[in-house]
Scaffold this motif. Structure first.
Motif, PDB file in Angstrom:
ATOM      1  N   ARG A 125      -8.409  13.265  -8.463  1.00  0.00           N
ATOM      2  CA  ARG A 125      -7.568  14.056  -7.687  1.00  0.00           C
ATOM      3  C   ARG A 125      -7.190  14.080  -7.054  1.00  0.00           C
ATOM      4  NH1 ARG A 125     -13.292  16.680  -7.205  1.00  0.00           N
ATOM      5  NH2 ARG A 125     -13.061  16.342  -5.018  1.00  0.00           N
ATOM      6  N   MET A 126      -6.897  12.911  -6.475  1.00  0.00           N
ATOM      7  CA  MET A 126      -5.850  12.344  -4.930  1.00  0.00           C
ATOM      8  C   MET A 126      -5.075  12.015  -6.034  1.00  0.00           C
ATOM      9  SD  MET A 126      -9.134  10.991  -1.904  1.00  0.00           S
ATOM     10  CE  MET A 126      -7.673  10.425  -1.364  1.00  0.00           C
TER      11      MET A 126
ATOM     12  N   GLY B  96       0.995  -1.493  -0.026  1.00  0.00           N
ATOM     13  CA  GLY B  96      -0.010   0.587  -0.352  1.00  0.00           C
ATOM     14  C   GLY B  96       0.909   1.477  -0.525  1.00  0.00           C
ATOM     15  N   ALA B  97       1.974   1.474  -0.430  1.00  0.00           N
ATOM     16  CA  ALA B  97       2.637   2.529  -0.411  1.00  0.00           C
ATOM     17  C   ALA B  97       2.656   3.760  -1.469  1.00  0.00           C
ATOM     18  CB  ALA B  97       4.283   1.442  -0.353  1.00  0.00           C
ATOM     19  N   CYS B  98       2.231   2.976  -3.036  1.00  0.00           N
ATOM     20  CA  CYS B  98       1.586   4.472  -3.577  1.00  0.00           C
ATOM     21  C   CYS B  98       0.957   5.374  -3.726  1.00  0.00           C
ATOM     22  CB  CYS B  98       2.270   3.676  -5.098  1.00  0.00           C
ATOM     23  SG  CYS B  98       0.511   2.346  -5.524  1.00  0.00           S
ATOM     24  N   ARG B  99      -0.013   4.036  -3.297  1.00  0.00           N
ATOM     25  CA  ARG B  99      -1.469   5.016  -2.664  1.00  0.00           C
ATOM     26  C   ARG B  99      -2.033   5.517  -3.870  1.00  0.00           C
ATOM     27  NH1 ARG B  99      -1.025   3.328   2.407  1.00  0.00           N
ATOM     28  NH2 ARG B  99      -1.998   4.863   3.718  1.00  0.00           N
ATOM     29  N   ILE B 100      -2.023   4.403  -4.607  1.00  0.00           N
ATOM     30  CA  ILE B 100      -2.561   4.839  -6.250  1.00  0.00           C
ATOM     31  C   ILE B 100      -4.289   3.714  -6.588  1.00  0.00           C
ATOM     32  CG2 ILE B 100      -2.563   4.528  -8.977  1.00  0.00           C
ATOM     33  CD1 ILE B 100      -0.429   7.138  -7.904  1.00  0.00           C
ATOM     34  N   CYS B 101      -3.095   2.982  -5.430  1.00  0.00           N
ATOM     35  CA  CYS B 101      -5.289   1.719  -5.224  1.00  0.00           C
ATOM     36  C   CYS B 101      -5.796   2.339  -4.748  1.00  0.00           C
ATOM     37  CB  CYS B 101      -4.637   0.559  -5.621  1.00  0.00           C
ATOM     38  SG  CYS B 101      -4.248   0.225  -4.290  1.00  0.00           S
ATOM     39  N   LEU B 102      -6.180   3.595  -4.422  1.00  0.00           N
ATOM     40  CA  LEU B 102      -6.877   4.404  -3.289  1.00  0.00           C
ATOM     41  C   LEU B 102      -9.089   4.121  -4.535  1.00  0.00           C
ATOM     42  CD1 LEU B 102      -5.618   7.729  -2.606  1.00  0.00           C
ATOM     43  CD2 LEU B 102      -5.735   5.541  -0.946  1.00  0.00           C
ATOM     44  N   VAL B 103      -9.645   3.547  -3.092  1.00  0.00           N
ATOM     45  CA  VAL B 103     -10.957   3.330  -3.336  1.00  0.00           C
ATOM     46  C   VAL B 103     -11.917   4.644  -2.830  1.00  0.00           C
ATOM     47  CG1 VAL B 103     -10.633   1.779  -5.538  1.00  0.00           C
ATOM     48  CG2 VAL B 103     -11.459   0.842  -2.865  1.00  0.00           C
ATOM     49  N   GLU B 104     -13.293   4.399  -3.073  1.00  0.00           N
ATOM     50  CA  GLU B 104     -14.309   4.500  -1.987  1.00  0.00           C
ATOM     51  C   GLU B 104     -15.201   3.722  -1.601  1.00  0.00           C
ATOM     52  OE1 GLU B 104     -16.981   7.837  -3.335  1.00  0.00           O
ATOM     53  OE2 GLU B 104     -14.514   9.448  -3.227  1.00  0.00           O
TER      54      GLU B 104
ATOM     55  N   ARG C 234     -15.875   6.137   2.552  1.00  0.00           N
ATOM     56  CA  ARG C 234     -14.422   6.155   3.846  1.00  0.00           C
ATOM     57  C   ARG C 234     -13.625   5.723   2.708  1.00  0.00           C
ATOM     58  NH1 ARG C 234     -12.629   1.902   8.275  1.00  0.00           N
ATOM     59  NH2 ARG C 234     -13.935   0.101   6.694  1.00  0.00           N
ATOM     60  N   THR C 235     -12.472   6.232   1.968  1.00  0.00           N
ATOM     61  CA  THR C 235     -11.018   6.040   0.570  1.00  0.00           C
ATOM     62  C   THR C 235     -10.507   5.031   1.451  1.00  0.00           C
ATOM     63  OG1 THR C 235     -11.416   8.527   0.054  1.00  0.00           O
ATOM     64  CG2 THR C 235      -9.715   7.111  -0.477  1.00  0.00           C
ATOM     65  N   VAL C 236     -10.104   4.008   1.239  1.00  0.00           N
ATOM     66  CA  VAL C 236      -9.300   2.766   1.830  1.00  0.00           C
ATOM     67  C   VAL C 236      -8.172   1.982   0.436  1.00  0.00           C
ATOM     68  CG1 VAL C 236     -10.839   2.254   3.409  1.00  0.00           C
ATOM     69  CG2 VAL C 236     -10.920   1.200   0.634  1.00  0.00           C
ATOM     70  N   VAL C 237      -7.064   1.630   0.508  1.00  0.00           N
ATOM     71  CA  VAL C 237      -6.314   1.577   0.171  1.00  0.00           C
ATOM     72  C   VAL C 237      -6.377   0.212  -0.997  1.00  0.00           C
ATOM     73  CG1 VAL C 237      -4.248   0.670  -0.252  1.00  0.00           C
ATOM     74  CG2 VAL C 237      -4.248   2.506   1.115  1.00  0.00           C
ATOM     75  N   SER C 238      -7.362  -0.090  -1.449  1.00  0.00           N
ATOM     76  CA  SER C 238      -7.818  -1.606  -2.426  1.00  0.00           C
ATOM     77  C   SER C 238      -6.771  -2.807  -1.932  1.00  0.00           C
ATOM     78  CB  SER C 238      -8.225  -0.977  -3.902  1.00  0.00           C
ATOM     79  OG  SER C 238      -6.943  -0.752  -5.024  1.00  0.00           O
ATOM     80  N   CYS C 239      -5.553  -2.732  -2.528  1.00  0.00           N
ATOM     81  CA  CYS C 239      -4.463  -4.214  -2.378  1.00  0.00           C
ATOM     82  C   CYS C 239      -4.621  -3.903  -0.486  1.00  0.00           C
ATOM     83  CB  CYS C 239      -3.097  -3.533  -3.175  1.00  0.00           C
ATOM     84  SG  CYS C 239      -2.451  -2.258  -2.007  1.00  0.00           S
TER      85      CYS C 239
END
Length: 210
Positions: free
Chosen positions: A85-86, A45-53, A61-66
Protein backbone atom coordinates in the motif's frame (compact mmCIF):
# COMPACT_ATOMS: atom_id res chain seq x y z
CA UNK A 1 35.21 -8.72 7.91
CA UNK A 2 32.74 -9.54 10.66
CA UNK A 3 29.48 -11.19 9.60
CA UNK A 4 26.02 -10.85 11.12
CA UNK A 5 23.04 -13.16 10.68
CA UNK A 6 19.56 -11.88 9.94
CA UNK A 7 16.36 -13.15 8.39
CA UNK A 8 14.90 -11.74 5.19
CA UNK A 9 11.46 -13.00 4.17
CA UNK A 10 12.03 -16.12 6.23
CA UNK A 11 15.43 -16.78 4.67
CA UNK A 12 18.48 -16.87 6.93
CA UNK A 13 21.08 -14.51 5.47
CA UNK A 14 24.67 -13.88 6.47
CA UNK A 15 25.69 -10.30 5.75
CA UNK A 16 28.87 -8.30 6.12
CA UNK A 17 28.89 -5.80 8.94
CA UNK A 18 28.43 -2.35 7.43
CA UNK A 19 26.21 -3.54 4.57
CA UNK A 20 22.71 -2.20 4.18
CA UNK A 21 19.62 -4.39 4.16
CA UNK A 22 19.22 -3.75 0.42
CA UNK A 23 22.76 -4.90 -0.30
CA UNK A 24 22.38 -8.01 1.84
CA UNK A 25 19.04 -8.84 0.22
CA UNK A 26 20.47 -8.52 -3.28
CA UNK A 27 23.38 -10.80 -2.47
CA UNK A 28 20.90 -13.33 -1.09
CA UNK A 29 18.77 -13.17 -4.24
CA UNK A 30 15.88 -11.29 -2.61
CA UNK A 31 14.50 -8.48 -4.76
CA UNK A 32 13.60 -5.19 -3.12
CA UNK A 33 12.30 -2.63 -5.64
CA UNK A 34 14.01 0.75 -5.87
CA UNK A 35 14.21 3.71 -8.24
CA UNK A 36 17.07 5.73 -6.78
CA UNK A 37 19.72 3.18 -5.86
CA UNK A 38 23.04 2.74 -7.66
CA UNK A 39 25.69 0.52 -6.13
CA UNK A 40 28.41 2.94 -7.28
CA UNK A 41 26.90 5.86 -5.35
CA UNK A 42 26.21 6.63 -1.72
CA UNK A 43 22.62 5.60 -0.89
CA UNK A 44 20.18 8.48 -0.78
CA UNK A 45 16.79 6.96 0.05
CA UNK A 46 14.86 9.52 -1.99
CA UNK A 47 12.38 7.31 -3.81
CA UNK A 48 11.22 5.42 -0.66
CA UNK A 49 10.20 2.47 -2.84
CA UNK A 50 12.73 0.24 -1.05
CA UNK A 51 10.88 0.48 2.26
CA UNK A 52 10.91 -2.73 4.34
CA UNK A 53 9.64 -3.76 7.74
CA UNK A 54 12.25 -4.73 10.34
CA UNK A 55 11.51 -6.49 13.58
CA UNK A 56 13.78 -6.83 16.59
CA UNK A 57 12.96 -7.33 20.23
CA UNK A 58 9.24 -7.48 19.48
CA UNK A 59 9.25 -4.02 17.87
CA UNK A 60 8.47 -3.53 14.18
CA UNK A 61 9.48 -0.46 12.19
CA UNK A 62 9.35 0.62 8.57
CA UNK A 63 12.76 1.70 7.27
CA UNK A 64 14.48 2.59 4.00
CA UNK A 65 16.46 -0.54 3.14
CA UNK A 66 19.13 1.19 1.02
CA UNK A 67 20.23 3.25 4.04
CA UNK A 68 19.51 0.97 6.99
CA UNK A 69 22.52 -1.09 8.17
CA UNK A 70 22.17 -4.81 8.84
CA UNK A 71 22.10 -5.98 12.43
CA UNK A 72 22.33 -9.43 13.90
CA UNK A 73 18.95 -10.90 14.78
CA UNK A 74 16.91 -8.60 12.53
CA UNK A 75 13.82 -10.05 10.89
CA UNK A 76 13.10 -8.27 7.62
CA UNK A 77 9.93 -8.44 5.55
CA UNK A 78 9.96 -6.96 2.06
CA UNK A 79 6.44 -7.53 0.65
CA UNK A 80 3.75 -7.14 3.30
CA UNK A 81 0.28 -5.71 2.52
CA UNK A 82 1.28 -2.52 4.36
CA UNK A 83 4.44 -2.12 2.25
CA UNK A 84 2.50 -2.74 -0.95
CA UNK A 85 0.00 0.00 0.00
CA UNK A 86 2.80 2.41 0.85
CA UNK A 87 4.63 1.77 -2.43
CA UNK A 88 1.38 2.28 -4.33
CA UNK A 89 0.83 5.72 -2.78
CA UNK A 90 4.50 6.71 -3.14
CA UNK A 91 4.35 5.98 -6.88
CA UNK A 92 1.11 7.94 -7.22
CA UNK A 93 2.63 10.91 -5.39
CA UNK A 94 5.76 10.74 -7.58
CA UNK A 95 3.53 11.20 -10.61
CA UNK A 96 2.52 14.67 -9.32
CA UNK A 97 5.85 16.02 -10.56
CA UNK A 98 6.51 13.38 -13.21
CA UNK A 99 3.16 13.05 -14.94
CA UNK A 100 2.01 9.77 -16.45
CA UNK A 101 4.76 9.58 -19.08
CA UNK A 102 7.34 8.29 -16.62
CA UNK A 103 9.19 5.54 -18.44
CA UNK A 104 8.86 1.76 -18.47
CA UNK A 105 10.61 1.15 -15.14
CA UNK A 106 8.17 3.34 -13.20
CA UNK A 107 5.13 2.09 -15.15
CA UNK A 108 6.15 -1.49 -14.44
CA UNK A 109 6.27 -0.80 -10.71
CA UNK A 110 2.96 1.08 -10.89
CA UNK A 111 1.36 -1.96 -12.53
CA UNK A 112 2.92 -4.28 -9.93
CA UNK A 113 1.49 -2.29 -7.01
CA UNK A 114 -1.76 -1.17 -8.62
CA UNK A 115 -0.81 2.52 -8.60
CA UNK A 116 -2.95 4.99 -10.54
CA UNK A 117 -0.42 7.49 -11.90
CA UNK A 118 -3.20 9.96 -12.74
CA UNK A 119 -4.73 9.89 -9.24
CA UNK A 120 -3.43 13.31 -8.15
CA UNK A 121 -3.07 14.96 -11.56
CA UNK A 122 -6.25 17.01 -11.06
CA UNK A 123 -4.62 18.86 -8.16
CA UNK A 124 -2.51 20.86 -10.62
CA UNK A 125 0.16 21.64 -8.04
CA UNK A 126 3.01 21.65 -10.55
CA UNK A 127 3.53 21.23 -14.27
CA UNK A 128 4.46 17.56 -14.87
CA UNK A 129 8.10 17.31 -15.93
CA UNK A 130 8.76 13.55 -16.26
CA UNK A 131 10.96 13.78 -13.15
CA UNK A 132 10.33 11.80 -9.95
CA UNK A 133 13.02 13.72 -8.00
CA UNK A 134 14.96 10.54 -7.23
CA UNK A 135 18.24 12.48 -7.32
CA UNK A 136 20.14 9.88 -9.36
CA UNK A 137 21.13 12.37 -12.05
CA UNK A 138 22.31 14.91 -9.45
CA UNK A 139 24.40 12.37 -7.57
CA UNK A 140 25.78 10.77 -10.74
CA UNK A 141 26.76 14.14 -12.17
CA UNK A 142 28.44 15.15 -8.92
CA UNK A 143 30.40 11.89 -8.80
CA UNK A 144 31.55 12.15 -12.43
CA UNK A 145 32.25 15.89 -12.82
CA UNK A 146 33.05 16.73 -9.17
CA UNK A 147 31.21 19.96 -9.88
CA UNK A 148 27.48 20.53 -9.40
CA UNK A 149 26.21 20.99 -12.95
CA UNK A 150 22.87 19.62 -11.71
CA UNK A 151 21.40 20.33 -8.29
CA UNK A 152 18.14 20.35 -6.38
CA UNK A 153 16.44 23.70 -5.85
CA UNK A 154 13.28 24.61 -3.94
CA UNK A 155 11.31 22.67 -1.36
CA UNK A 156 8.07 20.71 -1.11
CA UNK A 157 6.00 20.68 -4.30
CA UNK A 158 8.38 23.33 -5.70
CA UNK A 159 11.41 21.07 -5.38
CA UNK A 160 13.07 20.51 -8.75
CA UNK A 161 16.28 19.51 -10.46
CA UNK A 162 17.90 22.49 -12.13
CA UNK A 163 20.92 23.20 -14.31
CA UNK A 164 23.64 25.71 -13.46
CA UNK A 165 24.41 27.27 -16.88
CA UNK A 166 27.85 28.60 -15.95
CA UNK A 167 28.97 25.06 -15.10
CA UNK A 168 27.85 23.29 -18.27
CA UNK A 169 31.43 23.54 -19.55
CA UNK A 170 32.24 20.87 -16.98
CA UNK A 171 29.68 18.55 -18.57
CA UNK A 172 31.46 16.10 -20.83
CA UNK A 173 28.16 14.75 -22.22
CA UNK A 174 29.24 11.37 -20.85
CA UNK A 175 25.67 10.06 -20.80
CA UNK A 176 25.86 8.78 -17.23
CA UNK A 177 22.98 10.96 -16.04
CA UNK A 178 20.90 9.81 -19.01
CA UNK A 179 21.53 6.14 -18.26
CA UNK A 180 20.87 6.65 -14.55
CA UNK A 181 17.50 8.37 -15.02
CA UNK A 182 14.66 5.87 -14.39
CA UNK A 183 12.07 7.88 -16.33
CA UNK A 184 14.00 8.57 -19.54
CA UNK A 185 13.75 12.34 -19.07
CA UNK A 186 17.41 13.08 -19.90
CA UNK A 187 18.46 12.57 -23.52
CA UNK A 188 21.81 10.99 -24.39
CA UNK A 189 23.15 14.37 -25.51
CA UNK A 190 23.13 15.53 -21.89
CA UNK A 191 21.00 17.52 -19.44
CA UNK A 192 20.86 20.82 -21.33
CA UNK A 193 17.26 21.36 -22.37
CA UNK A 194 16.00 18.65 -20.05
CA UNK A 195 16.04 20.89 -16.97
CA UNK A 196 15.40 24.58 -16.35
CA UNK A 197 18.11 26.99 -15.31
CA UNK A 198 18.58 27.24 -11.56
CA UNK A 199 18.10 30.99 -11.89
CA UNK A 200 14.79 30.60 -13.72
CA UNK A 201 13.65 28.30 -10.91
CA UNK A 202 14.79 30.78 -8.28
CA UNK A 203 12.79 33.52 -9.96
CA UNK A 204 9.68 31.33 -10.07
CA UNK A 205 10.11 30.44 -6.41
CA UNK A 206 10.39 34.11 -5.45
CA UNK A 207 7.00 34.76 -7.09
CA UNK A 208 5.34 31.65 -5.65
CA UNK A 209 3.13 31.68 -2.57
CA UNK A 210 3.45 27.89 -2.09
Amino acid sequence: MKEVTLEIDGKVVKAREGETILQAARRAGVEIPTLCYDEELEPYGACRICLVEVERGGRTRTVVSCCYPVEGGLRVRTETPKLRRMRKVILELAAITAGENVGEKVRSLAHRYGADLSRFSSLGLVEPSKCILCGLCVRTCSAVTQDGVLAFVGRGVRRAVALFPEKTGYCGVCGYCSRACPTGKIPERGPEGAFPSAYEEAEKLSKSHI
